[in-house]
Design a protein around this motif. Structure first.
Motif, PDB file in Angstrom:
ATOM      1  N   VAL A   1       8.003   6.941  -8.845  1.00  0.00           N
ATOM      2  CA  VAL A   1       8.521   5.612  -8.517  1.00  0.00           C
ATOM      3  C   VAL A   1       7.362   4.855  -7.898  1.00  0.00           C
ATOM      4  CG1 VAL A   1      10.264   4.350  -7.210  1.00  0.00           C
ATOM      5  CG2 VAL A   1      10.746   6.661  -8.033  1.00  0.00           C
ATOM      6  N   THR A   2       6.763   3.953  -8.668  1.00  0.00           N
ATOM      7  CA  THR A   2       5.524   3.354  -8.160  1.00  0.00           C
ATOM      8  C   THR A   2       5.796   2.351  -7.065  1.00  0.00           C
ATOM      9  OG1 THR A   2       5.678   1.892 -10.028  1.00  0.00           O
ATOM     10  CG2 THR A   2       4.092   3.655 -10.186  1.00  0.00           C
ATOM     11  N   SER A   3       6.923   1.645  -7.159  1.00  0.00           N
ATOM     12  CA  SER A   3       7.172   0.665  -6.113  1.00  0.00           C
ATOM     13  C   SER A   3       8.469   0.991  -5.408  1.00  0.00           C
ATOM     14  CB  SER A   3       7.252  -0.727  -6.727  1.00  0.00           C
ATOM     15  OG  SER A   3       7.809  -1.591  -5.782  1.00  0.00           O
ATOM     16  N   LEU A   4       8.386   1.202  -4.112  1.00  0.00           N
ATOM     17  CA  LEU A   4       9.605   1.547  -3.363  1.00  0.00           C
ATOM     18  C   LEU A   4      10.297   0.295  -2.842  1.00  0.00           C
ATOM     19  CD1 LEU A   4       8.212   4.544  -1.347  1.00  0.00           C
ATOM     20  CD2 LEU A   4       9.993   4.620  -3.052  1.00  0.00           C
ATOM     21  N   ARG A   5       9.755  -0.877  -3.170  1.00  0.00           N
ATOM     22  CA  ARG A   5      10.258  -2.078  -2.491  1.00  0.00           C
ATOM     23  C   ARG A   5      11.724  -2.311  -2.761  1.00  0.00           C
ATOM     24  NH1 ARG A   5       5.971  -6.762  -3.017  1.00  0.00           N
ATOM     25  NH2 ARG A   5       7.507  -7.693  -1.673  1.00  0.00           N
TER      26      ARG A   5
ATOM     27  N   LEU B   1       0.826  -1.214   0.000  1.00  0.00           N
ATOM     28  CA  LEU B   1       0.000   0.000   0.000  1.00  0.00           C
ATOM     29  C   LEU B   1       0.857   1.259   0.000  1.00  0.00           C
ATOM     30  CD1 LEU B   1      -2.770  -1.028   2.554  1.00  0.00           C
ATOM     31  CD2 LEU B   1      -2.778  -1.230   0.095  1.00  0.00           C
ATOM     32  N   HIS B   2       2.169   1.094  -0.089  1.00  0.00           N
ATOM     33  CA  HIS B   2       3.021   2.285  -0.073  1.00  0.00           C
ATOM     34  C   HIS B   2       2.659   3.215  -1.207  1.00  0.00           C
ATOM     35  CE1 HIS B   2       6.630   0.679   2.444  1.00  0.00           C
ATOM     36  NE2 HIS B   2       5.519   0.792   3.119  1.00  0.00           N
ATOM     37  N   PRO B   3       2.518   4.493  -0.910  1.00  0.00           N
ATOM     38  CA  PRO B   3       2.216   5.425  -2.002  1.00  0.00           C
ATOM     39  C   PRO B   3       3.453   5.593  -2.873  1.00  0.00           C
ATOM     40  CG  PRO B   3       2.638   6.628  -0.001  1.00  0.00           C
ATOM     41  CD  PRO B   3       2.651   5.172   0.380  1.00  0.00           C
ATOM     42  N   PRO B   4       3.274   6.011  -4.112  1.00  0.00           N
ATOM     43  CA  PRO B   4       4.425   6.243  -4.972  1.00  0.00           C
ATOM     44  C   PRO B   4       5.232   7.432  -4.477  1.00  0.00           C
ATOM     45  CG  PRO B   4       2.392   6.173  -6.216  1.00  0.00           C
ATOM     46  CD  PRO B   4       2.015   6.249  -4.790  1.00  0.00           C
ATOM     47  N   LEU B   5       6.491   7.445  -4.906  1.00  0.00           N
ATOM     48  CA  LEU B   5       7.339   8.579  -4.565  1.00  0.00           C
ATOM     49  C   LEU B   5       7.501   9.404  -5.836  1.00  0.00           C
ATOM     50  CD1 LEU B   5      10.345   8.801  -2.392  1.00  0.00           C
ATOM     51  CD2 LEU B   5      10.837   9.102  -4.782  1.00  0.00           C
ATOM     52  N   ASN B   6       7.250  10.704  -5.732  1.00  0.00           N
ATOM     53  CA  ASN B   6       7.294  11.545  -6.927  1.00  0.00           C
ATOM     54  C   ASN B   6       8.601  12.310  -7.008  1.00  0.00           C
ATOM     55  OD1 ASN B   6       4.631  10.992  -7.868  1.00  0.00           O
ATOM     56  ND2 ASN B   6       3.904  12.103  -6.083  1.00  0.00           N
ATOM     57  N   ILE B   7       9.220  12.245  -8.171  1.00  0.00           N
ATOM     58  CA  ILE B   7      10.439  13.023  -8.413  1.00  0.00           C
ATOM     59  C   ILE B   7      10.043  14.112  -9.393  1.00  0.00           C
ATOM     60  CG2 ILE B   7      12.760  12.927  -9.359  1.00  0.00           C
ATOM     61  CD1 ILE B   7      12.771   9.931  -8.707  1.00  0.00           C
ATOM     62  N   ARG B   8      10.221  15.364  -9.024  1.00  0.00           N
ATOM     63  CA  ARG B   8       9.869  16.445  -9.958  1.00  0.00           C
ATOM     64  C   ARG B   8      11.050  17.382 -10.095  1.00  0.00           C
ATOM     65  NH1 ARG B   8       3.950  18.253  -8.126  1.00  0.00           N
ATOM     66  NH2 ARG B   8       4.247  19.576  -9.927  1.00  0.00           N
ATOM     67  N   VAL B   9      11.312  17.759 -11.314  1.00  0.00           N
ATOM     68  CA  VAL B   9      12.431  18.674 -11.548  1.00  0.00           C
ATOM     69  C   VAL B   9      11.839  20.019 -11.944  1.00  0.00           C
ATOM     70  CG1 VAL B   9      14.457  19.100 -12.961  1.00  0.00           C
ATOM     71  CG2 VAL B   9      13.872  16.775 -12.295  1.00  0.00           C
ATOM     72  N   VAL B  10      12.256  21.084 -11.229  1.00  0.00           N
ATOM     73  CA  VAL B  10      11.776  22.424 -11.591  1.00  0.00           C
ATOM     74  C   VAL B  10      12.963  23.293 -11.953  1.00  0.00           C
ATOM     75  CG1 VAL B  10       9.703  22.324 -10.179  1.00  0.00           C
ATOM     76  CG2 VAL B  10      11.801  23.161  -9.176  1.00  0.00           C
TER      77      VAL B  10
END
Length: 2045
Positions: A1255-1259, A1230-1239
């Motif tokens: 990153v949909t799966s942090l496993r 159920l871990h939420p995805p981790l978002n990488i954003r470049v500004v």
């Protein structure tokens, strides 16, 4: 055998009355006697006996119903008792007493007691198979008790007996025989289609739970036999009244895609014909391409590559015919004569493994003369590449195997090599129900002129098969044409074209149009097994579907009639049959041409296709919602049609003839049977016939929300019904249904297993066993059901054969499944799963019935008399049968039907929006079975019938009125979604979800700029009214549709996906608490069209709202006063629901969060982020990115990187590691995805989003601390050794003879030189004291010497070539040796796989012979043995092959050739540095998401993540040298800029895509890195698709600015720009920093000179020292005796090295190199270091995404500039071909056949000369002089041919450079096999010379010449493979006799002469030293041949010629004649002079 049931008593009956019982088994019922006036107890005491033919199955059911008996009315049911006879089968005798249950599945107080006996003939009873049904009585407090000893899941199979109505009381048993836990007892069981996770009890039991229960149940149970019934479900809980909705919306077929077909024509052999100039033509569809012409040869070598590009739908592509034909002497003026052709369809190629045929021989046949045999063979490669397929080039064994033509024919697996000719008879009888194909205006005009009414269609039938077409005659003006013709195709059998296309067309003056198309798949109407049958079909009706039937001039859906895409309406049906007859081509009267023929056939009887039956279709529309708002303003009605019945707008096309009959007064008999729908006004009612009501009354829709409308049906549900007549072929559909259901069940089970594996839950193997048990049971069940097939009329041959086939398949499947089940273990689950998927495909294939019967049902939504949207429902899905398994899966069930737009409108986004969602009930069955048609509807309705039908009781209702309604509250807990579709240009979306339930809809809030929204929102739908009985709604609530949209500021929201869910229902009387409530969050797969588009995490519950007491009291008073009650839901009712927490978050306003019991449990995690740098950022809005920053966010928390101040100067981050803490769910899934954003930070504090990645799966980033306690090096050693075993025998381990003293704990890896031992003795010694000894034999030279000695000892064998001299060897020797090794390894792997499979088969066989699965040794030992076997097997193979079959390869140091990119082999080099692609822009609507949208990638972020639960254990942080700033990222290098020298070696490219018109390319290399580029344009290689470049390029780079290397291959053009053929990109930075050390590959041996010189500036000792220092390892310590210690490992190896002058000196380099090559065995820090290698990279072209354009072989070395510079680059320039001269002396010929007849004497003679050339150099052919007038076939020549040529030893090819044509710009290089052709000719003066025969010698292997002419025979050619062969390159000089051959009229080889020749091969230097003359000239002239003088021409010296002619031949004859003449003269003289003499004498004168 018999089953006896004794019915004893029924007790606790209510009231008083007559009772009767009905006992049913296997469909046969007995009634008991009637017990009159009994009160609470009825004592029947009666026995019933069923004699049975087949054994009672564990599935069989006994059912007893008890009724109150009534003489007048129907009996009223009191209750039912059902029981599965599993226990009875096991026990043989059983007494049972139990309660009955009523209609609602509720137990009542009445109980029954019975006794059952089962007698088998042999007295055996069946063993009870594990686990079938399980009833879990469910107490409200959530405790369970297990009732059976079979351990199933905790989920009961009766998908929901609610606690309110659960089955109370366990049955009590008195019993005979051994102990039983329970008899299986079933109420009206709902065996759910899927069992749901949220069952009445926890769906997944933990392992411990299970084990505890097992213990409780019966002591130790063997884990390997436990099986689980259904555990998890996909998403829906469907029970018996609703069927599963189909989630994919878009029709899959019909959309065009890209295909590329590449054909390489390599060579042709054995072409029939004399002295031909062959050209090969490759034709696909309409496109043709030709090879060049080869002159006068029967075995031309081409090696030409052709590529065809297509953009068409898959069906069209796969039906195209690919034709390879050979044409003789084609030129500009004449088209040439066809030698032979070979045909197959593209689909056959695509279905091959890897979608290709590689190096196979196509057999040519003559289509004009089928009696002729094979016309020759063409060797070719054919590959079909769709988007995203990548072609692997198979590594074939050596060339000799491929020359075995028969063994390598171009045919799919399983097709016999000897194909025969066959006739395919397609009989076309008649058609019905054709639509109008002309406007009515024309008809009226015609009628005015001619005065008669004509049908508006002129049909004919067109059949296409294998590239040929045949058509029937045209039947003018007929809706019901009768042809009775057959079309005959002649084609090879089995044909390589799988589909036959039958099309009805309308003949028209302008252009013919298709009316309908039907494809017949030959694989479905034939079976190629040993008990198979030839293709056969029918006579059967084929239904055709296409566009709607109304005639328009330009039909927008015309494609549908051509068979593209799913038809949206019934068009016609055609009566057709197919038969195949194999031809005996030897018989005389056969027709030899393959032209299509048309013949008439006799008519067939009406009943041949089955008996006409009246069918009844009933449908009810329970709900119509989600109607698209575009059509919401006009009234809407729905129309249901089956065939043309029910179609009121445009269905009826009445034949004119039938109308005439009607006018004459007589009702025609056929009227009934024809496909005519009587329109309602002339409906006859005399026979109680009922009118059909095919459509619902129009109704105006009501608004649901902004997008959708719904129809206000509420309690009144409209119905439709249609009567229709069809041939009764239900059996076909029944069998198909049984198999479909089987397959559905299986698929569901397999999805379960995959789900369990994916979510890493316990015991997937148990679930798989459950699935397999169910499958084998169902297969056996199929056999029993299908077997009772009555002999129906109209059963065709195919029906019978298919039935046999299916029965056989099912029986064998049941057997195989049982065997596989016994082998399912923990470690084999995945393999077995693959096997079982094959069963699934097989089942699906079998279930597809090729012979149609009842047409499909169409539902159309009609608005304003226009057809808007449709749904098509296969008639088999709603077909009724009394047997449950045979019933259609949607028959008598409520199905959610989604209507979609027809034809092309349905493609793309337009087709994804739902046009309408119907809740629909359908039932189709025989009219006589009609009584059951309402049985499946939700209860609680009254029928509302049309008033007309008085007196007839059975008139179906026109609407249903539901007077029961329940009120609910729906709670939708919308938690989050992930991986959504990117709908905005920023590459993100602004998603919100809209939830639809019944006629209600609500939306979540919009979350901006994210693809992974966490809404955490509860949507509450109040007062949802549902109609029907409460109980049924609990089990079968309607589905919820969730649609996701992207909010746009302007315009309407864009659709981004849809999913379905079923709510968990709680009725008033249920307790809100465990186990069912609160519901758990679940993932639901989101679909967009046919593609998956993310997941939704949510939960749904439906809670019934109780009425409060006050309201009920009022209602009762109202009833009392005869008023209609209106019960309202009062406030008290609401209060009874579980409470909702108010909005917790004040910022979010009134939004309700997901309540605590449902949201996941959180714990604290720390996420560390490594920020390395950004790469390749593209411009954003035309501005360059200058100051980027990375924001990381997860679950609302996050961290920002440091700002990069100047991206151009340095794109790396200054601060490397940062971290943040966040609360995440305990459950990793159920871990939420981790978002990488470049500004990009712009001026004035503005930010622009550059790109993002989720990153949909942090496993994979979760950090697990190492386990310090286990110091198990022994284990590591074992693994290491296993690893070495797999690297193919580079390691031999064996027990040591001498003990090595070493401290305990050290591991000795011994590499000392020892005599080579047989590799069979591979043993690993692993002591208990962890002293592991691993011996690796590495000194190959020593071994080699040993081998040499051995070899010389073996007398008998000829000594092989000496080892090549070092100076001879170069880098290419190493390369070719390595390629051979790679091939061998691949072959060995294949062999090992085959062996493993064999072993498995043996196991299977063994197990079916009753070996228990557990007799095998313990797992660990088994594994070891296995790897050992494998190793010794491979070594054996290698050893035997190496020594016995071929001479031992000379030892050359090798490198590793990877046939893929290095990245694939080493995990993208992401061992610590990961690359994340940044996306921006809208995602493409591509069907396959596996193709990356390269255009959307705007850059890459390099870095890594590490997450761990807090707090972390202390010891990690306490380690020496721990840098707290770096967190978990210790010891990573710094990211400052660094200068590197990059050296790129390009070896060669293969299979390039041709870029020029001539089908070739002129490739050259371009290398780009950062701003620098190298264009090697001047060294382009002319006209080559497989160029060898052999170049190295140096380029300097600065990481990180320049890190992406591009190697491109361009095509040089004389005019215009050069085109890119393909390119490959390599990320050098990841390679540079990788732990695998990808900077410079480590060679296998260390040498300081020669071809294998060490390339790296650092020597092995330096590298090793550096690695040990970095890894904080102790060492390396070099000890005496050639040993080195690293960590706790000791390695042994040689210590001497030889320099150039041959002196030996001591060195430690070998030792260090040994350690480096086994670095992966070093504990903790070890990993495989990259060896010296060559990698093969695919070339891609951005214009053709996903399709490989060729491959390039290369490698890259990198050297940092701050260390000593490396030496010069290795020379890998291509080997220059060596110049040779072949001298061929033609001494004599003999037995040459005589061609000419002499003018005068008529005798046979020949004027012989011999012609010779080297293949590829026909223009340099050389002729001897002519030996005139040979009368015996003997010729004397003494003539020398001299052939100079260039030869490549390594490739065994001749190299020729020549201009392709006079217009060519430059010479092209060809490589051709070295073959010498010698031909014998007959010289003619006035006509062309006659060709007599030829021989072709392959200079590398040709048969040794015969010593004398006598010994020379035809066998030297025919049995070439069996004879010993020689190579001229080894022998240098050969002399002997060889045969000349040619083919006679029967294509057989015949001997046409013999030649005595001498071949002498010299190198160019030798040839210069002793030159020779051509012919008989100086120097070294040959003497003149001693020819007889007859050869002088008679007109030059006629006398001489005559002398010779006459003297030689007629010498004796002349002598005889002269003698005779003399005699005659003498006699004449005598007679002449006699009289005178006599007179003289007499007269005495």
């Amino acid at each position: 055998m018999a089953l006896v049931v004794c019915l004893k008593t029924v007790t606790e009956l209510r009231g008083k009355g007559d009772r009767i019982a009905k006992v049913t088994f296997r469909g046969l019922s007995f009634f008991s006697r009637v017990l009159e006036n009994c009160e609470d107890e009825a004592r029947f005491e009666q026995a019933f006996r069923w004699p049975i033919g087949s054994q009672v199955d564990g599935d069989d059911m006994l059912e007893i119903q008890v009724f109150n008996y009534s003489k007048v009315f129907t009996n009223r049911l009191i209750g039912t008792f059902r029981m599965v006879l599993q226990k009875v089968v096991e026990e043989g005798h059983l007494e049972v007493s139990d309660t009955l249950i009523d209609d609602n599945n509720t137990a009542i107080r009445t109980s029954i007691s019975i006794e059952i006996k089962y007698q088998t003939m042999d007295g055996s009873v069946k063993v009870w198979s594990d686990g079938e049904f399980l009833d879990v009585p469910d107490d409200c407090d959530g405790t369970f008790q297990f009732e059976t000893d079979s351990l199933l899941s905790g989920r009961s199979q009766s998908s929901g007996t609610s606690p309110g109505r659960s089955i109370h009381g366990n049955p009590t048993f008195r019993k005979t025989g051994k102990g039983v836990f329970s008899a299986m007892k079933l109420g009206k069981t709902r065996i759910s289609k899927d069992d749901h996770k949220k069952g009445d009890d926890p769906a997944i039991l933990d392992a411990e739970d299970l084990d505890r229960k097992v213990m409780r149940l019966g002591g130790g149970v063997d884990h390997d036999t436990i099986s689980l019934a259904s555990v998890t479900a996909v998403t829906t809980n469907v029970s018996n009244k609703r069927s599963k909705p189909d989630i994919k919306m878009e029709p899959s077929s019909g959309r065009p895609v890209d295909y590329q077909i590449s054909v390489t024509v390599i060579e042709a052999r054995q072409l029939v014909g004399l002295n031909m100039d062959p050209v090969v033509c490759v034709e696909i569809g309409e496109e043709k391409k030709y090879t060049s012409m080869k002159e006068s040869t029967n075995c031309p070598y081409y090696n030409e590559y052709f590529v065809f590009d297509f953009h068409v739908p898959p069906d069209v592509m796969f039906d195209k015919i690919l034709k390879i034909s050979v044409i003789h002497s084609k030129n500009l003026l004449r088209s040439g004569t066809l030698v032979g052709t070979f045909k197959l369809d593209v689909g056959t190629v695509y279905s091959q493994p890897e979608h290709q045929f590689h190096h196979k021989w196509a057999m040519l046949s003559d289509h004009d003369d089928i009696t002729a045999g094979c016309k020759g063979y063409v060797k070719c490669d054919i590959a079909v590449v769709g988007k995203g397929d990548n072609i692997k080039i198979p590594h074939k064994a050596n060339e000799t195997d491929e020359d075995d033509i028969e063994g390598n024919l171009l045919l799919p697996e399983g097709v016999p090599s000897e194909r025969q000719w066959a006739r395919f008879y397609v009989k076309i009888y008649r058609a019905e129900g054709l639509p109008k194909m002309n406007t009515s205006i024309m008809a009226n005009v015609k009628k005015a002129f001619i005065g008669e009414n004509r049908d508006l269609v002129d049909p004919y039938v067109l059949v296409q098969f294998a590239g040929q077409k045949g058509k029937t005659s045209v039947q003018k003006s007929s809706y019901e044409p009768i042809w009775n013709e057959q079309i005959i195709f002649t084609e090879m059998f089995p044909p390589l074209c799988r589909r036959l296309k039958v099309q009805i067309r309308d003949s028209d003056k302008v252009n013919d149009v298709a009316i309908g198309t039907h494809f017949i798949d030959l694989r479905k109407i034939a079976n190629d097994g040993d008990k198979g049958f030839l293709p056969t079909m029918g006579p059967a009706w084929a239904n055709m579907y296409g566009s709607t039937r109304n005639y328009t001039l330009m039909d927008e859906h015309q494609d549908l009639n051509e068979g593209l895409g799913e038809g949206v309406s019934f068009r016609a049906r055609l009566l057709i049959s197919i038969a195949v007859e194999i031809l005996d081509t030897s018989s005389a009267e056969i027709m030899s041409s393959t032209e299509v023929q048309i013949e008439p056939v006799s008519n067939i009887s009406e009943s041949a296709t089955g008996k006409m039956e009246e069918f009844f279709l009933f449908g009810s529309f329970l709900e119509a919602t989600m109607i698209d708002r575009k059509i919401g303003d006009k009234p809407i009605s729905f129309e249901v049609t089956i065939g043309n019945y029910g179609n009121q707008i445009d269905g009826v096309s009445k034949p004119a003839s039938a109308n005439k009959k009607k006018e004459d007064g007589g009702e025609s008999e056929e009227e009934e049977s024809e496909l005519i729908h009587k329109s309602s006004d002339e409906e006859a009612e005399d026979d109680g016939d009922l009118m059909s009501v095919p459509s619902t009354p129009p109704m105006k829709p009501v608004i649901t929300d902004r997008n959708y409308f719904h129809l206000p049906y509420f309690e009144k549900k409209p119905c439709i019904y249609i009567k229709s007549w069809w041939q009764d072929q239900r059996r076909r559909l029944y069998n198909s249904n049984i198999m479909d259901k089987l397959a559905d069940k299986l698929e569901e089970g397999l999805n379960d297993v995959q789900e369990i594996i994916k979510t890493e839950k316990a015991y997937p193997e148990r679930r798989l066993r459950g699935v397999l048990e169910e499958l084998s049971r169902s297969c056996s069940r199929f056999v029993t059901l299908a077997n009772k097939d009555q002999n129906l009329s109209g059963r065709t041959k195919l029906d019978k054969e298919r039935l046999k086939t299916c029965m056989r398949e099912m029986e064998s499947m049941a057997q195989q499944v049982k065997t596989i089940r016994s082998q399912v273990k923990r470690n084999t689950v995945r393999d077995k799963l693959k096997l079982v998927f094959n069963f699934l495909h097989r089942l699906r294939f079998l279930a597809d019935e090729p012979q149609h019967s009842i047409p499909d049902v169409f539902i159309w939504m009609i608005s304003n008399n226009k057809r808007i949207a449709y749904a098509r429902i296969p008639s088999k899905d709603i077909l009724y049968s009394i047997v449950g398994e045979e019933m259609g899966k949607d028959c008598g069930k409520v199905k959610a039907v989604f209507l979609r737009l027809p034809g092309k409108k349905g493609f793309g986004p337009a087709g994804w929006t739902v046009q309408a969602k119907l809740e629909m009930y359908l039932w189709l069955g025989l009219n006589k079975q009609r009584k059951d048609f309402l049985s499946g509807l939700p209860n609680g309705f009254e029928e509302n019938k049309a008033t007309k039908g008085t007196g007839i009781q059975a008139v179906p209702p026109i609407s249903l009125v539901y007077n029961m309604k329940q009120v609910f509250q729906l709670r939708a807990h919308m938690y989050q979604a992930r991986s959504l579709f990117a709908a905005d240009s920023s590459g993100l979306s602004d998603p919100f979800a809209r939830v639809f339930f019944s006629t209600h809809s609500q939306v979540t809030e919009v979350l901006n700029e994210t693809l992974c929204p966490t809404w955490d929102q509860l949507l509450v739908f109040d007062n949802v009214e549902l109609y029907g009985e409460a109980g049924e709604l609990r089990d079968d609530p309607p589905i919820i549709v969730i649609e996701l949209y992207d909010q746009d500021t302007v315009g309407k929201a864009e659709f981004i996906g849809r999913t379905f869910a079923k709510p968990l229902t709680k009725m008033v009387d249920e307790h809100y608490g465990p186990p069912r409530f609160p519901p758990q969050l679940e993932y639901y797969q989101i679909y967009r069209g046919n593609c998956t588009a993310g997941d939704l995490l949510a939960a749904f519950e439906l809670l019934q709202i109780p009425y409060d007491d006050e309201e009920i009291r009022r209602a009762l008073i109202a009833v009392h006063d005869f008023a209609v009650p209106q019960i309202k839901i009062g406030p008290a009712g609401r209060a009874a629901l579980p409470p909702i927490d108010g909005p917790t978050d004040s910022d979010r306003g009134p939004i309700l969060p997901v309540p605590l019991g449902i949201r996941p449990v959180l714990s604290r995690y720390r996420i560390e982020v490594l920020f390395w740098g950004l790469r390749d950022l593209k411009r954003i809005n035309l501005a360059q990115v200058d100051r980027p920053r990375v924001d990381i966010e997860c679950a609302g928390k996050g961290v920002q990187s440091a700002l990069i101040q100047n991206y151009k100067k340095n794109p790396n981050f200054s601060t490397l590691v940062k971290w943040f803490e966040v609360d995440l769910p305990e459950n990793e899934l159920l871990h939420p995805p981790l978002n990488i954003r470049v500004v990009d930070c712009r001026a004035f504090g503005r930010f622009t989003l550059v790109g993002s990645y989720a990153v949909t799966s942090l496993r994979k980033f979760i950090y697990n601390p190492p386990d310090k306690t286990a110091n198990n090096w022994a284990h590591t050693a074992r693994l290491a050794n296993g690893y070495m075993a797999l690297t193919n025998g580079t390691s031999h381990s064996r027990p040591h003879s001498r003990p090595i003293s070493h401290p305990s704990g050290d591991i000795v890896v011994n590499m000392d030189p020892e005599p080579n031992i047989k590799k069979m003795d591979t043993v690993v010694k692993i002591d208990a004291t962890t002293d592991a000894v691993v011996k690796v034999d590495l000194n190959e030279d020593e071994k080699e010497k040993e081998n040499k000695k051995k070899k010389k000892k073996k007398k008998g064998e000829e000594v092989d070539e000496e080892e090549p001299d070092e100076s001879m060897l170069d880098w290419w020797s190493k390369y070719f040796a390595s390629i051979e090794t790679m091939m061998e390894n691949l072959r060995a792997q294949e062999a090992a796989l085959a062996e493993a499979e064999e072993r498995e088969d043996l196991e299977i066989a063994g197990e079916s012979a009753e070996i228990k699965a557990d007799d095998f040794p313990v797992k660990g030992t088994k594994l070891k043995e296995k790897s050992k076997d494998k190793k010794s097997y491979k070594d054996k193979k290698k050893n035997h092959d190496g020594t016995e079959k071929r001479p031992l390869k000379p030892k050359v140091d090798e490198l590793v050739v990877y046939n893929k990119e290095l990245e694939i082999e080493f995990g993208n080099f992401e061992d610590w540095l990961h690359t994340f692609n940044l996306y921006r822009g809208k995602a493409g609507d591509d069907d396959d998401h596996n193709v990356v949208d390269d255009d959307r990638i705007v850059g890459r972020f390099k870095g890594s993540l590490c997450m761990y639960k807090l707090p972390l254990s202390e010891e990690i942080t306490r380690e020496a040298g721990f840098d707290p700033n770096m967190g978990m990222f210790q010891s990573i290098p710094h990211n400052d800029p660094i200068n590197v020298l990059i050296r790129i070696y390009i070896i060669r490219a293969t299979d390039l895509h041709p870029a020029d018109i001539n089908g070739k390319a002129d490739p050259y290399i371009v290398i780009r890195l950062g701003k620098s580029a190298i264009r090697d344009k001047e060294n382009y290689i002319s006209k080559q698709l497989n160029p060898v470049f052999g170049k190295s390029f140096d380029i300097e780079a600065t990481f990180p600015m320049e890190s992406m290397l591009t190697v491109a291959v361009y095509d040089w053009d004389l005019v215009g720009t050069d085109d890119l053929i393909g390119e490959t990109k390599i990320d050098l930075e990841n390679r540079y920093y990788s732990k695998h050390r990808a900077t410079c590959g480590i060679a296998s041996n260390y040498s300081v000179h020669g071809y294998n010189v060490w390339r790296d500036p650092q020597r092995p000792t330096q590298i090793l020292g550096k690695l040990c220092k970095e890894g904080k390892l102790d060492g390396p310590h070099y000890g005496p005796g050639g040993r080195v210690k690293v960590g706790n490992r000791i390695f042994l190896g040689p210590t001497e090295i030889e320099d150039e002058s041959g002196l030996k000196k001591q060195t430690e380099e070998h030792l260090a190199l040994t350690v480096l090559r086994h670095w992966e065995e070093i504990p903790r820090v070890g990993c495989k270091l990259i060896p010296e290698h060559v990698e093969t990279r695919p070339l891609l072209n951005p214009d053709k995404p996903g399709i490989e354009q060729g491959r390039i072989e290369m490698w890259v070395d990198m050297f940092p500039m701050d260390v000593p510079a490396p030496g010069p680059a290795i020379d890998i320039s291509p080997r220059k071909p060596k110049r040779y001269e072949l001298r061929v002396i033609i001494w004599n010929t003999d037995e040459v056949i005589l061609e000419d007849d002499d003018y005068f004497t008529g005798e046979k003679s020949s004027d012989i000369f011999v012609r010779g050339w080297l293949k590829g150099q026909q223009e340099d052919k050389q002729d001897t002089d002519v030996h005139y007038h040979s009368l015996t076939g003997e010729g004397n020549f003494n003539w020398r041919f001299v052939f100079p040529f260039d030869y490549l030893m390594a490739e065994e090819k001749i190299v020729i450079s020549k201009k392709e044509s006079m217009f060519s710009w430059d010479e092209t290089e060809y490589k051709i096999p070295a073959r010498l052709t010698l031909q014998v000719w007959d010289a003619d003066h006035f006509s062309a010379d006659d060709f007599l025969g030829a021989i072709e010698l392959d200079l590398n292997k040709f048969p040794r010449g015969a010593k004398t002419a006598k010994q020379c025979s035809l066998n030297m050619v025919l049995k070439e493979h069996e004879l010993p062969t020689i190579s001229i390159f080894k022998q240098k000089r050969v002399k002997g006799w060889w045969p000349f051959v040619a083919r006679d009229e029967n294509d057989e080889f015949e001997l046409t002469g013999k030649v005595e020749a001498e071949l002498h091969l010299l190198t160019a230097e030798e040839a210069e030293k002793n030159p020779v003359g051509f012919g008989r000239n100086e120097p070294e002239p040959l003497e003149k041949p001693n020819r007889p003088d007859t050869t002088f021409l008679w007109f030059l010296s006629p006398l001489k010629a005559i002398r010779y002619l006459i003297c030689n031949r007629y010498k004796w004859l002349i002598i005889k004649i002269i003698l005779a003449l003399l005699l005659l003269i003498m006699v004449g003289l005598f007679l002449y002079s006699m009289p005178g003499y006599l007179v003289k004498k007499l007269l005495g004168a």
